[in-house]
Design a protein around this motif. Structure first.
Motif, PDB file in Angstrom:
ATOM      1  N   THR A 153      13.122  11.369  -3.139  1.00  0.00           N
ATOM      2  CA  THR A 153      13.548  10.170  -3.741  1.00  0.00           C
ATOM      3  C   THR A 153      12.919   9.340  -2.350  1.00  0.00           C
ATOM      4  OG1 THR A 153      15.518  10.570  -4.983  1.00  0.00           O
ATOM      5  CG2 THR A 153      15.433   8.368  -4.089  1.00  0.00           C
ATOM      6  N   PHE A 154      12.280   8.038  -2.578  1.00  0.00           N
ATOM      7  CA  PHE A 154      11.993   7.106  -1.613  1.00  0.00           C
ATOM      8  C   PHE A 154      12.825   5.847  -1.798  1.00  0.00           C
ATOM      9  CE2 PHE A 154       8.083   9.829  -2.027  1.00  0.00           C
ATOM     10  CZ  PHE A 154       7.827   9.726  -0.854  1.00  0.00           C
TER      11      PHE A 154
ATOM     12  N   MET B 213       0.834  -1.123  -0.017  1.00  0.00           N
ATOM     13  CA  MET B 213      -0.021   0.225  -0.191  1.00  0.00           C
ATOM     14  C   MET B 213       0.828   1.237   0.086  1.00  0.00           C
ATOM     15  SD  MET B 213      -2.759   1.303   2.853  1.00  0.00           S
ATOM     16  CE  MET B 213      -4.207   0.780   2.325  1.00  0.00           C
ATOM     17  N   MET B 214       1.850   1.434   0.939  1.00  0.00           N
ATOM     18  CA  MET B 214       2.643   2.564   1.157  1.00  0.00           C
ATOM     19  C   MET B 214       3.466   2.380  -0.442  1.00  0.00           C
ATOM     20  SD  MET B 214       1.893   4.651   3.419  1.00  0.00           S
ATOM     21  CE  MET B 214       3.473   5.825   3.093  1.00  0.00           C
ATOM     22  N   GLY B 215       4.060   1.521  -0.892  1.00  0.00           N
ATOM     23  CA  GLY B 215       4.817   1.356  -2.074  1.00  0.00           C
ATOM     24  C   GLY B 215       4.191   2.406  -3.079  1.00  0.00           C
ATOM     25  N   GLN B 216       2.705   2.197  -3.086  1.00  0.00           N
ATOM     26  CA  GLN B 216       2.127   2.604  -4.413  1.00  0.00           C
ATOM     27  C   GLN B 216       2.023   4.259  -4.261  1.00  0.00           C
ATOM     28  OE1 GLN B 216      -1.558   0.399  -4.249  1.00  0.00           O
ATOM     29  NE2 GLN B 216      -0.841  -1.269  -5.708  1.00  0.00           N
TER      30      GLN B 216
ATOM     31  N   MET C 280       4.015   6.176  -2.224  1.00  0.00           N
ATOM     32  CA  MET C 280       5.219   6.661  -2.442  1.00  0.00           C
ATOM     33  C   MET C 280       5.683   6.813  -3.949  1.00  0.00           C
ATOM     34  SD  MET C 280       7.481   5.175   0.682  1.00  0.00           S
ATOM     35  CE  MET C 280       7.592   3.439   0.181  1.00  0.00           C
ATOM     36  N   SER C 281       5.177   6.005  -4.827  1.00  0.00           N
ATOM     37  CA  SER C 281       5.508   6.123  -6.035  1.00  0.00           C
ATOM     38  C   SER C 281       4.542   7.214  -6.709  1.00  0.00           C
ATOM     39  CB  SER C 281       5.202   4.747  -7.029  1.00  0.00           C
ATOM     40  OG  SER C 281       6.160   3.684  -6.421  1.00  0.00           O
ATOM     41  N   GLU C 282       3.242   7.373  -6.296  1.00  0.00           N
ATOM     42  CA  GLU C 282       2.538   8.494  -6.791  1.00  0.00           C
ATOM     43  C   GLU C 282       3.239   9.898  -6.232  1.00  0.00           C
ATOM     44  OE1 GLU C 282      -1.629  10.251  -6.159  1.00  0.00           O
ATOM     45  OE2 GLU C 282      -1.432   8.194  -5.646  1.00  0.00           O
ATOM     46  N   VAL C 283       3.752   9.895  -5.106  1.00  0.00           N
ATOM     47  CA  VAL C 283       4.143  11.203  -4.645  1.00  0.00           C
ATOM     48  C   VAL C 283       5.356  11.461  -5.306  1.00  0.00           C
ATOM     49  CG1 VAL C 283       4.977  12.334  -2.569  1.00  0.00           C
ATOM     50  CG2 VAL C 283       3.042  10.978  -2.231  1.00  0.00           C
ATOM     51  N   GLN C 284       6.134  10.462  -5.568  1.00  0.00           N
ATOM     52  CA  GLN C 284       7.570  10.616  -6.155  1.00  0.00           C
ATOM     53  C   GLN C 284       7.327  11.338  -7.485  1.00  0.00           C
ATOM     54  OE1 GLN C 284      10.415   7.793  -5.195  1.00  0.00           O
ATOM     55  NE2 GLN C 284      11.713   8.512  -6.945  1.00  0.00           N
TER      56      GLN C 284
END
Length: 76
Positions: free
Chosen positions: A17-18, A1-4, A6-10
């Motif tokens: 950079t995450f 969930m957080m991976g998606q 973080m990708s959107e925010v990045q």
């Protein structure tokens, strides 16, 4: 969930950079940054942690949290 999230925010934020760390594989890193709950986000600026938060944030809240932390670190 957080991976998606973080990708959107990045994708929508400049100069962010995450990096995800597997705390089971790298327990020394988890200990170094006192990670006791997942997810834990630690925000670094110039190689130093400036803010942390535990728990899931939606994309807009995560972006706002980052922007506020960076702005606060400029005045500190």
């Amino acid at each position: 969930m957080m991976g998606q999230i973080m990708s959107e925010v990045q994708r929508n934020t400049n100069n962010v950079t995450f990096t995800k760390v597997n705390t089971e594989k790298y327990p020394k890193i988890a200990s170094q940054y006192n990670v006791q709950a997942l997810p834990t986000l630690v925000l670094f600026k110039n190689g130093k942690p400036i803010r942390r938060i535990e728990g899931v944030l939606n994309a807009s809240d995560l972006k706002r949290w980052i922007e506020q932390a960076v702005q606060t670190s400029k005045t500190a």
